[in-house]
Motif scaffolding. Structure first.
Motif, PDB file in Angstrom:
ATOM      1  N   VAL A  23     -56.800  22.055 -29.558  1.00  9.56           N
ATOM      2  CA  VAL A  23     -56.616  20.613 -29.374  1.00  9.56           C
ATOM      3  C   VAL A  23     -56.299  19.908 -30.687  1.00  9.56           C
ATOM      4  N   GLN A  24     -56.305  20.647 -31.773  1.00 15.44           N
ATOM      5  CA  GLN A  24     -55.940  20.062 -33.053  1.00 15.44           C
ATOM      6  C   GLN A  24     -54.467  19.660 -33.038  1.00 15.44           C
ATOM      7  N   ASP A  70     -50.778  16.508 -29.630  1.00 14.63           N
ATOM      8  CA  ASP A  70     -51.877  17.424 -29.321  1.00 14.63           C
ATOM      9  C   ASP A  70     -51.870  17.762 -27.843  1.00 14.63           C
ATOM     10  N   CYS A  83     -63.688  18.891 -22.578  1.00 14.92           N
ATOM     11  CA  CYS A  83     -63.503  18.799 -24.025  1.00 14.92           C
ATOM     12  C   CYS A  83     -64.145  17.519 -24.545  1.00 14.92           C
ATOM     13  N   ASP A 110     -63.269  18.194 -30.992  1.00 11.38           N
ATOM     14  CA  ASP A 110     -62.129  18.926 -31.537  1.00 11.38           C
ATOM     15  C   ASP A 110     -62.609  19.743 -32.725  1.00 11.38           C
ATOM     16  N   PRO A 132     -61.136  23.462 -28.347  1.00  7.10           N
ATOM     17  CA  PRO A 132     -61.930  22.454 -27.642  1.00  7.10           C
ATOM     18  C   PRO A 132     -63.363  22.920 -27.437  1.00  7.10           C
TER      19      PRO A 132
END
Length: 269
Positions: A136-137, A164, A248, A251, A255
């Motif tokens: 998720v970065q 993202d 999630c 981050d 996740p």
């Protein structure tokens, strides 16, 4: 000062990788004929890369990347799939019916290629990948030679632009009711909001273009084989596990759910 169990495990892992790489570099047979036990490290060491690209530190970093990208992301996708399927009786029954019909004898599992023909299993996997995100970065890109225009904005050269997976996969125009696990959205060759592009073009779990994940096919193979085997051979029922245990909330590149989550736990029958 005591170390947390997570940090201790990470340090021990790095030490183990360092030791294995040290043994590999001191192996006199490293340049001999290839065998069935070759690894990515032997491939690097036998390649035409420059000496700086074959240093112990480079190999250690490669090992860390392989574990993070090749294990953690697939593990989380399997976790998400296992929860949502087992927690929804309708989805679970429909999947089991398809698997029982396709696999009369669970002791003789089909190949990955054969499992890919199972439409509902494929839909369950796609939806699990959508809600597990991969990483998720943000993934920045920089155009260093020329600028470009996005809608009404001009982006000069040298400025990073990023996106993202999380927000891509929760675009309600593309994936209505996006926080709901719904395998049906992947059935019957679905299209995106323009009615032309296939829906899977909006999936970025593995990235896109020249930087797409190198392990994508291996990840798909693992997902098909493991989920088909688990839900064909066993009856899984969630135990003290809720949706928030797979949502999630943080981050950490990958996740992560709420920090006090005990993870996904199931009763296996």
């Amino acid at each position: 000062m005591s170390l947390s169990n997570a940090l201790k495990s990470l340090i021990e892992y790095r030490a183990e990788m360092k030791q294995q790489i040290h043994e590999l570099l001191n192996n006199d047979d490293i340049n001999t004929k290839r065998s069935n036990t070759d690894t990515i490290f032997t491939e690097i060491l036998n390649s035409k890369l420059s000496p700086s690209e074959k240093s112990p530190q480079r190999l250690e970093d490669e090992a860390a990347s392989l574990v993070a990208a090749g294990i953690e992301t697939t593990r989380w996708a399997l976790t998400v799939a296992s929860f949502y399927i087992s927690a929804n009786p309708t989805i679970k029954l429909r999947l089991r019916q398809e698997l029982i019909k396709a696999i009369p004898n669970p002791s003789k599992m089909p190949t990955w290629t054969q499992l890919q023909n199972l439409q509902y299993l494929s839909a369950c996997i796609e939806e699990a990948l959508r809600l597990s995100y991969g990483i998720v970065q943000r993934s920045p890109r920089v155009s260093d030679k020329s600028g470009f225009t996005y809608k009404s904005y001009y982006i000069p050269p040298g400025y990073p632009v990023s996106m993202d997976t999380y927000h891509m996969h929760h675009n309600e125009d593309v994936f209505p009711d996006s926080h709901t696990y719904n395998p049906d959205r992947w059935l019957n060759s679905p299209r995106g909001p323009d009615g032309v592009k296939q829906l899977n073009r909006y999936m970025v779990t593995f990235g896109r273009g020249a930087r797409v994940c190198l392990g994508m096919n291996m990840a798909y193979c693992e997902l098909y084989l493991i989920l088909a085997s688990a839900f064909r051979k066993f009856e899984l029922e969630p135990y003290e596990t809720r949706k928030e245990d797979v949502e999630c909330r943080h981050d950490f590149v990958a996740p992560k759910p709420k920090l006090d989550s005990k993870g996904v736990r199931v009763i296996v029958r």
